[in-house]
Design a protein around this motif. Structure first.
Motif, PDB file in Angstrom:
ATOM      1  N   UNK A  12      -0.824 -11.685  -0.817  1.00  0.00           N
ATOM      2  CA  UNK A  12      -2.215 -11.046  -0.927  1.00  0.00           C
ATOM      3  C   UNK A  12      -2.134  -9.920  -1.949  1.00  0.00           C
ATOM      4  N   UNK A  13      -0.938  -9.613  -2.254  1.00  0.00           N
ATOM      5  CA  UNK A  13      -0.545  -8.512  -3.670  1.00  0.00           C
ATOM      6  C   UNK A  13      -0.721  -9.596  -4.783  1.00  0.00           C
ATOM      7  N   UNK A  14       0.333 -11.013  -5.032  1.00  0.00           N
ATOM      8  CA  UNK A  14      -0.147 -11.672  -5.593  1.00  0.00           C
ATOM      9  C   UNK A  14      -1.182 -11.812  -6.194  1.00  0.00           C
ATOM     10  N   UNK A  15      -2.717 -12.249  -4.761  1.00  0.00           N
ATOM     11  CA  UNK A  15      -3.829 -13.058  -5.196  1.00  0.00           C
ATOM     12  C   UNK A  15      -4.225 -11.164  -5.151  1.00  0.00           C
ATOM     13  N   UNK A  16      -4.063 -10.164  -5.201  1.00  0.00           N
ATOM     14  CA  UNK A  16      -4.435  -8.845  -5.874  1.00  0.00           C
ATOM     15  C   UNK A  16      -4.938  -9.002  -7.471  1.00  0.00           C
TER      16      UNK A  16
ATOM     17  N   UNK B  30      -2.606  -0.537  -5.955  1.00  0.00           N
ATOM     18  CA  UNK B  30      -2.482  -1.457  -7.980  1.00  0.00           C
ATOM     19  C   UNK B  30      -4.142   0.219  -8.477  1.00  0.00           C
ATOM     20  N   UNK B  31      -3.378   1.027  -7.377  1.00  0.00           N
ATOM     21  CA  UNK B  31      -4.636   2.148  -8.566  1.00  0.00           C
ATOM     22  C   UNK B  31      -4.433   2.482  -9.446  1.00  0.00           C
ATOM     23  N   UNK B  32      -2.997   2.812  -9.524  1.00  0.00           N
ATOM     24  CA  UNK B  32      -2.421   3.800 -11.230  1.00  0.00           C
ATOM     25  C   UNK B  32      -1.560   2.671 -11.876  1.00  0.00           C
ATOM     26  N   UNK B  33      -0.948   3.153 -13.025  1.00  0.00           N
ATOM     27  CA  UNK B  33       0.418   2.545 -13.815  1.00  0.00           C
ATOM     28  C   UNK B  33       1.186   2.474 -13.110  1.00  0.00           C
ATOM     29  N   UNK B  34       2.118   3.302 -12.120  1.00  0.00           N
ATOM     30  CA  UNK B  34       2.814   3.674 -11.080  1.00  0.00           C
ATOM     31  C   UNK B  34       2.834   2.685 -10.058  1.00  0.00           C
TER      32      UNK B  34
ATOM     33  N   UNK C 286       1.496   0.203  -9.812  1.00  0.00           N
ATOM     34  CA  UNK C 286       1.067  -1.361  -9.996  1.00  0.00           C
ATOM     35  C   UNK C 286       2.810  -1.641 -10.401  1.00  0.00           C
ATOM     36  N   UNK C 287       3.495  -1.321 -10.910  1.00  0.00           N
ATOM     37  CA  UNK C 287       4.635  -1.060 -11.341  1.00  0.00           C
ATOM     38  C   UNK C 287       5.116  -1.187  -9.491  1.00  0.00           C
ATOM     39  N   UNK C 288       5.967  -0.391  -9.356  1.00  0.00           N
ATOM     40  CA  UNK C 288       6.023  -0.292  -7.674  1.00  0.00           C
ATOM     41  C   UNK C 288       5.933  -1.285  -7.015  1.00  0.00           C
ATOM     42  N   UNK C 289       4.566  -1.549  -6.679  1.00  0.00           N
ATOM     43  CA  UNK C 289       4.417  -3.083  -5.942  1.00  0.00           C
ATOM     44  C   UNK C 289       4.922  -4.258  -7.264  1.00  0.00           C
ATOM     45  N   UNK C 290       4.881  -4.535  -7.694  1.00  0.00           N
ATOM     46  CA  UNK C 290       5.378  -5.875  -8.393  1.00  0.00           C
ATOM     47  C   UNK C 290       6.443  -5.433  -8.559  1.00  0.00           C
ATOM     48  N   UNK C 291       7.468  -4.668  -8.506  1.00  0.00           N
ATOM     49  CA  UNK C 291       9.092  -4.285  -8.345  1.00  0.00           C
ATOM     50  C   UNK C 291       9.552  -5.112  -6.596  1.00  0.00           C
TER      51      UNK C 291
ATOM     52  N   UNK D  86       0.952  -0.833  -0.108  1.00  0.00           N
ATOM     53  CA  UNK D  86      -0.160  -0.308  -0.009  1.00  0.00           C
ATOM     54  C   UNK D  86       0.780   1.276  -0.109  1.00  0.00           C
ATOM     55  N   UNK D  87       1.607   1.291   0.848  1.00  0.00           N
ATOM     56  CA  UNK D  87       2.928   2.339   0.854  1.00  0.00           C
ATOM     57  C   UNK D  87       3.581   2.511  -0.941  1.00  0.00           C
TER      58      UNK D  87
END
Length: 293
Positions: free
Chosen positions: A214-218, A144-148, A150-155, A139-140
């Motif tokens: 949790x992130x993978x499921x989202x 996954x609300x915007x593209x930027x 999502x990229x940071x969360x995936x990293x 969340x910090x």
């Protein structure tokens, strides 16, 4: 005369008051309808007492073939990758649970109570710590609300999976070192460094797994359109149960049984049994490799 004039005046006044009341009631009903539509943001106005000119429309139901939905899911690489990673997490979890008590009792000679306690600490507390830290860190990063975001969360998720993979490699290295030492059934010293290293490495594995789950499921659910999310969620659960939970104990057990007659040591011998258990544990930990594909 005055009586007739007074009657006409009363009639006009009552007509004016009834008209004003009717207009006020009509405006109030229209305001209720508009306000209801604005508050709920619906395409069709919620049913009220007001009489409107909107004609009821029939709901459109689109029937989609289940086979076509499956083909559409398979064509989404992000969905397939996250489903396989979730399955690999379940594979390692159930496989390590299957051999944990035996491998530490037979190979290191620890009491059963100590082996079970170490399992609860590594898997239970490690999993709790991962669940506590992982979603908040995602969340910090923006979620996954915007593209930027999502990229940071995936990293971040990839980083947590890399940490879990390094933990699995360290656990395999500790098991191989125990194999090379050949002192099965007892620790090398009262404070065996290999035993502590194996426990800490497995703790790191389950912390990283649960932090990223949790992130993978989202991501898995967000990779498909809303009309297919029920189907996609069901397929993900099916994959994680069939390829994860069920194969986790099965494949290490098959590997141990297949190696027993081919190798020069017997499974009935404590040393041979310990070596087979080390092979089964390594097999279970190799499921982490799926997350790196």
């Amino acid at each position: 005369n005055s009586a007739f004039d007074e009657a006409v005046y009363r009639f006009q006044r009552e007509s004016s008051m009834s008209g004003s009341a009717a207009d006020f009631a009509h405006e109030s009903r229209e305001h209720t309808v508009v306000k209801s539509a604005e508050c709920y943001g619906e395409v069709r106005v919620r049913r009220t007492r007001a009489t409107t000119n909107f004609a009821p429309e029939a709901a459109v139901v689109v029937h989609t073939d289940a086979f076509l939905q499956l083909l559409e899911l398979v064509r989404k690489p992000l969905y397939v990758w996250t489903a396989l990673v979730i399955a690999s997490i379940m594979f390692v979890t159930s496989g390590v649970q299957f051999v944990w008590t035996r491998v530490f009792m037979d190979a290191w000679g620890v009491p059963k109570s100590v082996a079970i306690t170490s399992q609860l600490v590594s898997m239970g507390f490690g999993g709790f710590l991962g669940v506590l830290v992982g979603p908040r860190a995602i969340d910090r990063c923006g979620g996954f609300l915007d593209a930027q975001g999502r990229v940071k969360s995936l990293e971040l998720i990839v980083g947590m999976m890399v940490a879990a993979t390094l933990g699995a490699v360290a656990a395999i290295a500790a098991l191989c070192a125990k194999w090379g030492a050949g002192t099965f059934g007892a620790s090398l010293s009262p404070h065996d460094p290999l035993l502590g290293a194996a426990w800490f490495a497995l703790f790191l594995v389950f912390t990283g797994f649960n932090a990223s789950l949790a992130g993978l499921t989202g991501i898995n659910i967000g990779a498909i359109c809303p009309s297919m999310r029920s189907m996609g969620s069901g397929c993900t659960v099916c994959v994680q149960n069939l390829l994860g939970y069920s194969l986790g104990p099965l494949i290490p057990g098959l590997v141990m049984d297949a190696l027993a007659p081919e190798l020069p040591w017997s499974a009935a011998d404590p040393t041979g049994a310990s070596r087979l258990l080390l092979c089964g544990t390594v097999c279970a930990l190799l499921g982490v490799a799926v997350s790196l594909v």
